[in-house]
Scaffold this motif. Sequence first.
Motif, PDB file in Angstrom:
ATOM      1  N   ILE A 287       6.286   2.337  -0.103  1.00 20.28           N
ATOM      2  CA  ILE A 287       5.381   1.190  -0.111  1.00 20.28           C
ATOM      3  C   ILE A 287       5.468   0.481   1.230  1.00 20.28           C
ATOM      4  CG2 ILE A 287       4.772  -0.973  -1.257  1.00 20.28           C
ATOM      5  CD1 ILE A 287       6.293   0.002  -3.717  1.00 20.28           C
TER       6      ILE A 287
ATOM      7  N   ALA B 271       4.740   3.119  -7.508  1.00 20.10           N
ATOM      8  CA  ALA B 271       4.710   2.035  -6.524  1.00 20.10           C
ATOM      9  C   ALA B 271       4.032   0.803  -7.096  1.00 20.10           C
ATOM     10  CB  ALA B 271       3.979   2.504  -5.263  1.00 20.10           C
ATOM     11  N   PHE B 272       2.962   1.006  -7.861  1.00 20.87           N
ATOM     12  CA  PHE B 272       2.300  -0.143  -8.485  1.00 20.87           C
ATOM     13  C   PHE B 272       3.233  -0.811  -9.489  1.00 20.87           C
ATOM     14  CE2 PHE B 272      -0.089  -1.818 -12.137  1.00 20.87           C
ATOM     15  CZ  PHE B 272      -0.797  -2.824 -11.502  1.00 20.87           C
TER      16      PHE B 272
ATOM     17  N   SER C  60      -4.649  10.449  -6.274  1.00 18.98           N
ATOM     18  CA  SER C  60      -3.927   9.432  -5.513  1.00 18.98           C
ATOM     19  C   SER C  60      -3.496   8.261  -6.383  1.00 18.98           C
ATOM     20  CB  SER C  60      -4.797   8.920  -4.353  1.00 18.98           C
ATOM     21  OG  SER C  60      -4.969   9.924  -3.377  1.00 18.98           O
ATOM     22  N   THR C  61      -4.260   7.979  -7.436  1.00 18.57           N
ATOM     23  CA  THR C  61      -3.825   6.931  -8.356  1.00 18.57           C
ATOM     24  C   THR C  61      -2.573   7.374  -9.106  1.00 18.57           C
ATOM     25  OG1 THR C  61      -5.285   7.699 -10.161  1.00 18.57           O
ATOM     26  CG2 THR C  61      -6.173   6.044  -8.647  1.00 18.57           C
TER      27      THR C  61
ATOM     28  N   ARG D 250      -2.115   9.861   1.935  1.00 16.47           N
ATOM     29  CA  ARG D 250      -0.954   9.352   1.211  1.00 16.47           C
ATOM     30  C   ARG D 250       0.247   9.165   2.140  1.00 16.47           C
ATOM     31  NH1 ARG D 250      -2.357  14.015  -3.160  1.00 16.47           N
ATOM     32  NH2 ARG D 250      -4.258  13.003  -3.974  1.00 16.47           N
TER      33      ARG D 250
ATOM     34  N   TRP E 121      -4.285   1.739  -2.797  1.00 18.15           N
ATOM     35  CA  TRP E 121      -3.807   3.118  -2.901  1.00 18.15           C
ATOM     36  C   TRP E 121      -4.670   4.038  -2.028  1.00 18.15           C
ATOM     37  CZ3 TRP E 121      -7.801   5.903  -5.185  1.00 18.15           C
ATOM     38  CH2 TRP E 121      -8.733   5.161  -5.910  1.00 18.15           C
TER      39      TRP E 121
ATOM     40  N   THR F  45       0.815  -1.210   0.000  1.00 18.89           N
ATOM     41  CA  THR F  45       0.000   0.000   0.000  1.00 18.89           C
ATOM     42  C   THR F  45       0.848   1.258   0.000  1.00 18.89           C
ATOM     43  OG1 THR F  45      -1.812   1.159   1.123  1.00 18.89           O
ATOM     44  CG2 THR F  45      -0.190   0.056   2.526  1.00 18.89           C
ATOM     45  N   THR F  46       0.271   2.311  -0.572  1.00 19.98           N
ATOM     46  CA  THR F  46       0.875   3.642  -0.532  1.00 19.98           C
ATOM     47  C   THR F  46       0.095   4.551   0.420  1.00 19.98           C
ATOM     48  OG1 THR F  46      -0.424   4.180  -2.519  1.00 19.98           O
ATOM     49  CG2 THR F  46       1.879   3.562  -2.834  1.00 19.98           C
ATOM     50  N   ARG F  47      -0.774   3.954   1.221  1.00 22.60           N
ATOM     51  CA  ARG F  47      -1.533   4.720   2.208  1.00 22.60           C
ATOM     52  C   ARG F  47      -0.660   5.056   3.417  1.00 22.60           C
ATOM     53  NH1 ARG F  47      -7.483   3.620   2.108  1.00 22.60           N
ATOM     54  NH2 ARG F  47      -7.944   2.337   0.277  1.00 22.60           N
TER      55      ARG F  47
ATOM     56  N   SER G 124       0.374   6.945  -6.982  1.00 23.89           N
ATOM     57  CA  SER G 124       0.720   5.544  -6.708  1.00 23.89           C
ATOM     58  C   SER G 124       1.242   4.783  -7.924  1.00 23.89           C
ATOM     59  CB  SER G 124      -0.509   4.818  -6.149  1.00 23.89           C
ATOM     60  OG  SER G 124      -0.977   5.446  -4.974  1.00 23.89           O
ATOM     61  N   ARG G 125       1.367   5.438  -9.072  1.00 29.62           N
ATOM     62  CA  ARG G 125       1.764   4.712 -10.288  1.00 29.62           C
ATOM     63  C   ARG G 125       3.113   4.030 -10.164  1.00 29.62           C
ATOM     64  NH1 ARG G 125       0.918   9.242 -14.866  1.00 29.62           N
ATOM     65  NH2 ARG G 125       2.113  10.348 -13.281  1.00 29.62           N
TER      66      ARG G 125
END
Length: 405
Positions: free
Chosen positions: A63, A183-184, A176-177, A59, A161, A43-45, A180-181
Amino acid sequence: MRLVVVLLAGLLCAGCSGRPVGVLTPVEASVPEATKVDMLVATTRAPSTDKAIRYTGERGKGISLSAFTISIPPDSRREVGQVQWPRSLPANPQTDFATLAVKPLDGEKAARSWLDGHLPPSRRVMIFVHGFNNRFEDAVYRFAQIVHDSGSEVAPVLFTWPSRARVFDYLFDRESTIFSRDAFEETVWQVASDPRVEDVTIMAHSMGAWLAMEGLRQMAIRRGKLPAKISNVILASPDVDVDVFATQWQALNTPKAHFTLFVSRDDRALRVSRRIAGGVDRLGLIDADQYYRELEKSGIVVIDLTAMRSGDALNHGRFASSPEVVRLIGERLVNGQTVTDSQISLGDRIGAAAMGVGQTVGGAAGLALSAPIAVIDPATRRTYQGQVEQFGRVVTENADDPAAE
């Protein structure tokens, strides 16, 4: 427009009424007949100080990795396609989804160690990306349900995310997406690069489909192509601008992975998204019948679920809530098989009662066609632009009347 958004907010809130928040504190009790689903979560939370929540909708930095074990009630006590949220806490594993264990993991070495103990004989991994308006616990429990109900022989990896889980924070979630790119992309690359892993399926829902496509696009550009181990990409109700999808697809440079889209022309959430986005079609709303000549030319398979009964008021989660579809995911798609009319009859699975008058297996419920880039060519869409605009006006004018659907 405001009326449509208010209606959407009401429907979303109604679905959560009476449900406790903070279900991730492990319970001590267990039930022999219950099923345990182990998953790796990236997660990036931002972390929460509340152990019942674990991660917020804000955010974070980098990760964070954790291992979760979720208990699912005995099949005799639950309905396939549904998450049995506890009505009160602590959860009762006999009747509710419950958290049994949570273990923070420190770095890639710990994640690889988790794979050592959880990679099945098939050596397959499924990576799931949730959509808009999801708490951390929503994503964890929903993915556990999908893994269990689909019967997929996979090691489950959840990528979650930062989502504030508020309907009016659509733009925050969207940004937020983007946040998170990278990190994904890194998560997918680490999984696909593991020599023990032989096959990777990526499944993304709603706004998460945009994140998945952006991450894969970056990977293809940065590394020349997608890893050969990515055999399946499943986009369910994708909240993706069709013009943007065109550029994303082109950047993938003819990927070897099978791409499958689950679409619904009565998806209320995507109708609102289309209005917010200036009336540009969302990928999850395309009418496969209208684009038949364009759809038959390439390898993106489109399955239209419009005629199926839906367990959610927005018709936005059929891929997970429909027993027929979730089993299709496990029995066919995750096993690397392309679904076509000649290979599988969705109409037979769904039953005649779920199909509209005059529809056949080749029609809406059973439609499984190949989709080329032409389906999202603006010139192709001009023929239908007037119909789309008129339809948008009708939806807005009748937003407070469910019977007008």
